[in-house]
Design a protein around this motif. Structure first.
Motif, short mmCIF file in Angstrom:
data_model
loop_
_atom_site.label_atom_id
_atom_site.label_comp_id
_atom_site.label_asym_id
_atom_site.label_seq_id
_atom_site.Cartn_x
_atom_site.Cartn_y
_atom_site.Cartn_z
N LYS A 264 23.54 17.92 67.74
CA LYS A 264 23.44 18.70 66.51
C LYS A 264 24.38 18.22 65.41
CE LYS A 264 20.56 21.59 68.51
NZ LYS A 264 19.16 21.70 68.11
N ARG A 265 24.95 17.04 65.58
CA ARG A 265 26.01 16.63 64.68
C ARG A 265 25.53 16.30 63.28
NH1 ARG A 265 31.01 13.54 67.57
NH2 ARG A 265 31.61 15.27 68.92
N CYS A 266 24.26 16.20 63.07
CA CYS A 266 23.75 15.89 61.74
C CYS A 266 23.73 17.11 60.84
CB CYS A 266 22.35 15.28 61.84
SG CYS A 266 21.15 16.37 62.63
N LEU A 267 23.97 18.29 61.38
CA LEU A 267 23.93 19.53 60.60
C LEU A 267 25.22 19.73 59.82
CD1 LEU A 267 22.35 22.00 63.21
CD2 LEU A 267 21.19 20.70 61.41
N THR A 268 25.13 20.48 58.73
CA THR A 268 26.31 20.83 57.93
C THR A 268 27.24 21.70 58.77
OG1 THR A 268 24.98 20.79 55.91
CG2 THR A 268 27.07 21.98 55.83
N LYS A 269 28.55 21.43 58.68
CA LYS A 269 29.54 22.20 59.43
C LYS A 269 30.22 23.20 58.51
CE LYS A 269 30.69 18.86 63.08
NZ LYS A 269 29.55 17.97 62.83
N VAL A 270 30.37 24.42 58.98
CA VAL A 270 31.04 25.49 58.25
C VAL A 270 32.09 26.11 59.15
CG1 VAL A 270 30.76 27.72 57.10
CG2 VAL A 270 28.98 25.97 56.85
N MET A 271 33.31 26.30 58.65
CA MET A 271 34.36 26.93 59.43
C MET A 271 34.13 28.45 59.47
SD MET A 271 36.13 24.44 60.49
CE MET A 271 37.41 25.42 61.27
N PHE A 272 34.35 29.04 60.62
CA PHE A 272 34.11 30.48 60.80
C PHE A 272 34.97 31.31 59.85
CE2 PHE A 272 34.15 34.19 64.02
CZ PHE A 272 33.03 34.75 63.41
N GLU A 285 19.42 25.68 55.20
CA GLU A 285 18.86 25.24 56.48
C GLU A 285 19.83 25.62 57.60
OE1 GLU A 285 21.59 22.35 54.84
OE2 GLU A 285 19.74 23.23 54.01
N ASN A 286 19.45 25.31 58.83
CA ASN A 286 20.34 25.56 59.96
C ASN A 286 21.64 24.79 59.77
OD1 ASN A 286 18.21 27.00 60.94
ND2 ASN A 286 17.78 25.65 62.67
N PHE A 287 22.74 25.34 60.29
CA PHE A 287 24.03 24.67 60.16
C PHE A 287 24.91 24.96 61.38
CE2 PHE A 287 24.33 28.80 58.10
CZ PHE A 287 25.55 29.31 58.54
N GLU A 288 25.99 24.19 61.51
CA GLU A 288 26.94 24.38 62.60
C GLU A 288 28.09 25.28 62.13
OE1 GLU A 288 28.34 20.64 64.04
OE2 GLU A 288 26.76 20.51 65.53
N LEU A 289 28.40 26.29 62.93
CA LEU A 289 29.53 27.17 62.64
C LEU A 289 30.64 26.84 63.64
CD1 LEU A 289 30.32 29.53 60.76
CD2 LEU A 289 29.64 31.09 62.60
N VAL A 290 31.73 26.28 63.14
CA VAL A 290 32.87 25.92 64.00
C VAL A 290 33.67 27.20 64.23
CG1 VAL A 290 34.90 24.47 64.29
CG2 VAL A 290 32.91 23.61 63.02
N THR A 291 33.48 27.79 65.40
CA THR A 291 34.07 29.10 65.66
C THR A 291 35.50 29.04 66.16
OG1 THR A 291 33.09 29.09 67.87
CG2 THR A 291 31.84 30.17 66.12
N TRP A 292 35.88 27.94 66.81
CA TRP A 292 37.22 27.90 67.40
C TRP A 292 37.67 26.48 67.64
CZ3 TRP A 292 41.29 30.71 67.74
CH2 TRP A 292 42.28 30.46 68.69
N TYR A 299 42.42 20.60 73.43
CA TYR A 299 42.10 20.75 72.02
C TYR A 299 40.59 20.78 71.76
CZ TYR A 299 46.98 19.37 71.73
OH TYR A 299 48.33 19.29 71.91
N ARG A 300 39.90 21.59 72.52
CA ARG A 300 38.45 21.65 72.36
C ARG A 300 38.05 22.43 71.12
NH1 ARG A 300 36.01 22.42 78.49
NH2 ARG A 300 36.81 20.48 79.31
N LYS A 301 36.92 22.05 70.59
CA LYS A 301 36.35 22.72 69.43
C LYS A 301 35.01 23.33 69.86
CE LYS A 301 36.44 20.50 65.57
NZ LYS A 301 36.12 19.49 64.54
N PHE A 302 34.85 24.63 69.60
CA PHE A 302 33.61 25.30 69.98
C PHE A 302 32.75 25.55 68.76
CE2 PHE A 302 36.44 26.18 73.50
CZ PHE A 302 35.61 25.93 74.59
N VAL A 303 31.48 25.24 68.92
CA VAL A 303 30.56 25.24 67.79
C VAL A 303 29.31 26.03 68.16
CG1 VAL A 303 29.20 23.78 66.23
CG2 VAL A 303 31.39 22.96 67.12
N ASN A 304 28.84 26.84 67.21
CA ASN A 304 27.57 27.54 67.36
C ASN A 304 26.60 27.07 66.29
OD1 ASN A 304 29.73 29.51 68.42
ND2 ASN A 304 27.84 30.40 69.19
#
Length: 318
Positions: A264-272, A285-292, A299-304
């Motif tokens: 899903k890395r081609c989607l726009t990323k938005v910080m929670f 359009e659909n986008f990635e929400l960086v939740t944590w 140092y993991r990053k969780f994305v929805n």
């Protein structure tokens, strides 16, 4: 709970709140002799998504006594344990931490565990999973992690939200924080995100806007999915988050994935945090929400993925 000043917690990012009992239990098991001596002890740590399983293990592994007790601490997952079956182990005392994202076949586990009987005396295995059935592989009683009790969770949220400010000097903000901590349902991720916003801007109107958003999110999800958003997240079910932002189309927060997921890395990323505070324009359009983004190793990053539905008729419940 330690009666430390509120601002103490701001300077110790690695301080772990509310898990001291579980931490001592894990450390005690790791330092005990194995019974029988030739087989490594297997400790299951079981709990729902984002309840702090990896955080607990990370703090344990960072303990000086634990680090000095083992020659090495290795992290694996269910996908690469097969690669380790033919490894030749020395007489060193090692600690293996294995994360299972799903159940595995009993035969696969038996083959894997049999290869570990040659580990050095005192070696241990910690298995982490959301799946209760994984606990059958344990040689000792599993440790179950659940959400903090409301009193502890509310205290933690206020510590993070007020920082070095005395909450008693701001009764209106304190009332908002108390209600919001109940609405969040024990979510560590959301508590940290909201608290970070509040600590940087202790403005009553901002806090009220965020509170009203979460009131509506909880209110809207019950008729749709019959459960609180926190419980839906634990079950990896989608959540309606339309009320968290000013959006003309319904938004659905889809089950999470880790940053290593390449699909899903081609989607726009938005910080929670920007999402909640209305600091960004919501993509159409659909986008990635960086939740944590974890502040401790690894140092993991969780994305929805957030699905943007222009038409409610296109949405189908899962």
């Amino acid at each position: 709970m330690s009666p430390k000043p509120y601002d103490t917690y701001l300077y110790f990012d690695n301080f772990m709140f509310g898990r001291q009992v579980e931490k001592q239990q894990v450390i005690s098991i790791l330092l005990q002799e194995n019974i029988p001596h030739f087989a490594p002890t297997v400790l299951p740590i079981i709990g729902p998504s984002r309840v702090g399983k990896r955080t607990l293990v990370a703090h344990v592994c960072n303990n000086e006594i634990v680090r000095s007790h083992f020659s090495s601490i290795l992290h694996l997952n269910s996908e690469n344990i097969r690669e380790m079956e033919c490894e030749t182990f020395t007489e060193r005392r090692d600690l293996f931490v294995i994360e299972f994202t799903a159940d595995i076949d009993d035969e696969n586990w038996k083959k894997f565990y049999a290869s570990y009987t040659h580990m050095g005396r005192g070696s241990k295995i910690i298995i982490i999973s959301r799946t209760e059935r994984i606990s059958r592989f344990g040689t000792v009683r599993p440790i179950h992690l659940n959400s903090l009790p409301l009193e502890e969770y509310s205290y933690l949220f206020k510590v993070l939200a007020f920082g070095s400010t005395n909450p008693k000097e701001h009764p209106q903000l304190l009332s908002i924080a108390n209600e919001l901590s109940m609405l969040l349902g024990g979510s560590f991720v959301t508590a940290n995100v909201c608290a970070d916003i509040f600590r940087k801007n202790q403005n009553v109107n901002l806090w009220l806007r965020v509170l009203e958003k979460y009131r509506n999110v909880v209110k809207n999800n019950f008729p749709m999915f019959i459960e609180h958003p926190k419980l839906l997240m634990e079950k990896e079910h989608q959540i309606d988050i339309s009320n968290l932002v000013s959006s003309s189309s319904p938004l659905r927060l889809m089950p999470p994935h880790c940053e290593e997921d390449q699909s899903k890395r081609c989607l726009t990323k938005v910080m929670f945090s920007d999402f909640i505070a209305d600091y960004v324009v919501i993509p159409k359009e659909n986008f990635e929400l960086v939740t944590w983004e974890s502040r401790i190793p690894p140092y993991r990053k969780f994305v929805n993925i957030v699905s943007n539905y222009d038409n409610e008729m296109n949405f189908h419940h899962t």
